[in-house]
Design an enzyme around this catalytic site. Structure first.
Site, PDB file in Angstrom:
ATOM      1  N   CYS A  92      10.435 -36.386  -9.869  1.00 20.95           N
ATOM      2  CA  CYS A  92      11.342 -35.703 -10.009  1.00 20.95           C
ATOM      3  C   CYS A  92      12.277 -35.340  -8.788  1.00 20.95           C
ATOM      4  O   CYS A  92      11.472 -34.827  -7.918  1.00 20.95           O
ATOM      5  CB  CYS A  92      11.217 -34.411 -11.139  1.00 20.95           C
ATOM      6  N   CYS A 106      20.283 -21.940   2.746  1.00 21.94           N
ATOM      7  CA  CYS A 106      20.124 -21.533   1.033  1.00 21.94           C
ATOM      8  C   CYS A 106      20.871 -20.370   0.708  1.00 21.94           C
ATOM      9  O   CYS A 106      21.038 -19.246   1.527  1.00 21.94           O
ATOM     10  CB  CYS A 106      18.603 -21.304   1.090  1.00 21.94           C
ATOM     11  N   ASP A 147       5.488  -8.493  -2.629  1.00 24.26           N
ATOM     12  CA  ASP A 147       6.202  -8.861  -1.677  1.00 24.26           C
ATOM     13  C   ASP A 147       6.273  -7.931  -0.548  1.00 24.26           C
ATOM     14  O   ASP A 147       7.491  -7.973   0.174  1.00 24.26           O
ATOM     15  CB  ASP A 147       7.765  -8.559  -2.221  1.00 24.26           C
ATOM     16  N   CYS A 161      15.469 -27.202 -13.158  1.00 30.29           N
ATOM     17  CA  CYS A 161      14.207 -27.819 -13.316  1.00 30.29           C
ATOM     18  C   CYS A 161      13.457 -27.975 -14.784  1.00 30.29           C
ATOM     19  O   CYS A 161      13.952 -27.141 -15.602  1.00 30.29           O
ATOM     20  CB  CYS A 161      13.012 -26.803 -12.600  1.00 30.29           C
ATOM     21  N   CYS A 210      20.833 -17.175  -6.194  1.00 29.37           N
ATOM     22  CA  CYS A 210      21.205 -18.415  -6.428  1.00 29.37           C
ATOM     23  C   CYS A 210      20.281 -19.285  -7.238  1.00 29.37           C
ATOM     24  O   CYS A 210      18.930 -18.767  -6.831  1.00 29.37           O
ATOM     25  CB  CYS A 210      21.393 -19.377  -5.315  1.00 29.37           C
ATOM     26  N   CYS A 250      18.347 -24.378  -8.361  1.00 24.67           N
ATOM     27  CA  CYS A 250      17.229 -25.290  -8.368  1.00 24.67           C
ATOM     28  C   CYS A 250      16.143 -24.819  -9.238  1.00 24.67           C
ATOM     29  O   CYS A 250      15.153 -25.435  -9.322  1.00 24.67           O
ATOM     30  CB  CYS A 250      16.507 -25.057  -6.876  1.00 24.67           C
ATOM     31  N   CYS A 263      16.015 -30.892  -8.162  1.00 28.41           N
ATOM     32  CA  CYS A 263      16.276 -29.535  -7.462  1.00 28.41           C
ATOM     33  C   CYS A 263      17.013 -29.961  -6.011  1.00 28.41           C
ATOM     34  O   CYS A 263      17.917 -29.329  -5.616  1.00 28.41           O
ATOM     35  CB  CYS A 263      15.033 -28.699  -7.340  1.00 28.41           C
ATOM     36  N   CYS A 278       5.243 -32.016 -10.129  1.00 26.87           N
ATOM     37  CA  CYS A 278       6.829 -32.427 -10.015  1.00 26.87           C
ATOM     38  C   CYS A 278       6.931 -34.043 -10.148  1.00 26.87           C
ATOM     39  O   CYS A 278       8.018 -34.356 -10.250  1.00 26.87           O
ATOM     40  CB  CYS A 278       7.107 -32.349  -8.491  1.00 26.87           C
TER      41      CYS A 278
HETATM   42  S1  SF4 Z   1      13.447 -29.759 -10.410  1.00 22.87           S
HETATM   43 FE1  SF4 Z   1      11.240 -28.732 -10.749  1.00 22.87          FE
HETATM   44  S2  SF4 Z   1      10.153 -30.493 -11.424  1.00 22.87           S
HETATM   45 FE2  SF4 Z   1      11.848 -31.273 -10.425  1.00 22.87          FE
HETATM   46  S3  SF4 Z   1      10.786 -31.836  -8.339  1.00 22.87           S
HETATM   47 FE3  SF4 Z   1      12.190 -29.719  -8.408  1.00 22.87          FE
HETATM   48  S4  SF4 Z   1      10.518 -28.203  -8.688  1.00 22.87           S
HETATM   49 FE4  SF4 Z   1       9.665 -30.326  -9.371  1.00 22.87          FE
HETATM   50  S1  SF4 Z   2      19.519 -24.570  -5.057  1.00 18.79           S
HETATM   51 FE1  SF4 Z   2      17.952 -23.334  -4.370  1.00 18.79          FE
HETATM   52  S2  SF4 Z   2      17.452 -24.062  -2.244  1.00 18.79           S
HETATM   53 FE2  SF4 Z   2      19.755 -24.629  -3.024  1.00 18.79          FE
HETATM   54  S3  SF4 Z   2      20.953 -22.762  -2.504  1.00 18.79           S
HETATM   55 FE3  SF4 Z   2      20.227 -22.562  -4.300  1.00 18.79          FE
HETATM   56  S4  SF4 Z   2      18.289 -21.213  -4.215  1.00 18.79           S
HETATM   57 FE4  SF4 Z   2      18.823 -22.235  -2.236  1.00 18.79          FE
END
Ligand code: SF4
Ligand code: SF4
Length: 360
Positions: free
Chosen positions: A189, A211, A129, A245, A238, A241, A192, A186
């Site tokens: 799906c 975000c 990073d 998943c 956060c 997402c 997220c 993915c």
């Molecule tokens: S939740 Fe996971 S598998 Fe589904 S679209 Fe998002 S990143 Fe891809």
């Molecule tokens: S769910 Fe993922 S993209 Fe949305 S605010 Fe939270 S960290 Fe950011």
């Protein structure tokens, strides 16, 4: 051999790829042009290197990529959303343990020293990073995982709760040492995208300005009042997402999170944070990656979480508790204290405005 050695050093996964120019140049430049990187202006710089990682060292030819797991799928709680606890602000899983920059760099330097001992003419650059590198693209090409619609690297076995780092090398690496790129799993799906409370995700792209992770960690200014109410209980980062998943669901992998990231601290007490002085912040963030958030930022975030929780209490049929009265009292105290930092005061003003409207 290098991959096995990386695993011996505690990395959950590792792979090697040859270095090529990024395939996502146009996509990246469009993202920057549209201002989706917010105030992270360092992402506008060094793009020659970022998009051509072979320039990181003179005549770089290959990269060893590693993944360090900070939450294991073996643990019951890993992919689950944690319940709201009144008076507490949630911390994203990645920030709960020790600072990953230090934890990873130490072991990558051990690896780099071992490579140098074997190949004295090799030039190497370790990164965690800290250098302009297209980490996720390299991770995909090194066989660590694919880049999901939430823009995070996902490994079919481990999920996505891991950090990426690596070593750029002038060593020529021949197949079969280079791993196969992992294809996108993915499919259809959209969990997220549907779950993101601020609508920050369009497939394979996150608008950082919306975000919660960016807003709580990188954004040093006031936060758009329209977004504040959507930030829920998150005081730092956060995980939503990732929590939704399917690739982070409970699954026996036999691979635990690295010991330095295993921490019981999943939240901060809001009243405590709202009383912090600089020394308290420094102590709380010792050895933590959270030191990125300045005192006024973490207090601003605490005010927003406090407001969101009080709004939920007021919308429920439950009687007002002593704790919620204390939280509201704290907001009023901050509002009348002339020493309250400006971005904290702005968040308090939005919060009290919303709470008083709820009572009208
Ligand atoms: S939740 Fe996971 S598998 Fe589904 S679209 Fe998002 S990143 Fe891809
Ligand atoms: S769910 Fe993922 S993209 Fe949305 S605010 Fe939270 S960290 Fe950011």
């Amino acid at each position: 051999m290098l991959v096995n050695r990386a695993k011996d050093l505690g990395f959950a996964c590792a792979g090697i790829a040859t270095l090529e120019s990024s395939k996502y140049k146009e996509q990246y430049e469009r993202w920057i042009e549209q201002g989706m990187h917010g105030a992270m202006d360092w992402l506008e710089r060094n793009n020659d290197k970022r998009l051509n990682p072979n320039q990181l060292v003179d005549q770089g030819l290959s990269v060893l990529m590693v993944a360090d797991l900070y939450a294991s799928r073996d643990k019951e709680s890993s992919g689950k959303s944690e319940p709201t606890v009144l008076g507490h602000g949630k911390i994203a899983r990645y920030a709960r343990g020790r600072d990953y920059h230090k934890v990873m760099k130490k072991r990558l330097i051990v690896l780099a020293d071992e490579i140098r001992a074997q190949y004295p003419d090799a030039s190497l650059k370790v990164f965690v990073d800290t250098a302009p590198v297209p980490e996720r693209e390299l991770a995909q090409r090194a066989g660590i995982g694919w880049t999901g619609k939430n823009t995070l690297t996902i490994n079919p076995k481990l999920g996505s709760y891991f950090f990426l780092g690596g070593i750029v090398m002038t060593l020529e690496v021949h197949a079969p040492q280079t791993q196969e790129s992992i294809s996108d799993h993915c499919g259809t799906c959209t969990r997220c995208i549907d779950a993101c409370p601020t609508d920050a995700i369009t497939p394979y792209q996150v608008d950082a300005r919306r975000c919660i992770s960016y807003l709580t960690i990188e954004h040093r200014d006031r936060i758009d009042p329209k977004l504040q109410s959507k930030m829920g209980d998150w005081i730092y980062g956060c995980d939503i997402c990732q929590e939704v998943c399917p690739h982070n669901s409970l699954k026996e992998t036999g691979i635990p999170a690295h010991v330095h990231y295993q921490s019981e601290r999943g939240s901060f007490d809001l009243l405590e944070v709202l009383d912090w002085k600089e020394e308290d912040r420094r102590q709380a963030f010792t050895n933590s990656a959270m030191k990125r958030a300045k005192l006024d930022m973490i207090k601003r975030n605490a005010v927003i979480v406090t407001t969101n929780q009080l709004q939920s209490v007021s919308a429920s049929a439950e009687p007002t508790s002593e704790e919620s009265q204390e939280l509201k009292g704290k907001l009023e105290e901050l509002n009348s204290d002339l020493d309250t930092e400006s971005i904290v005061r702005q968040a308090v003003s939005v919060g009290l405005g919303a709470l008083n409207k709820d009572h009208d």
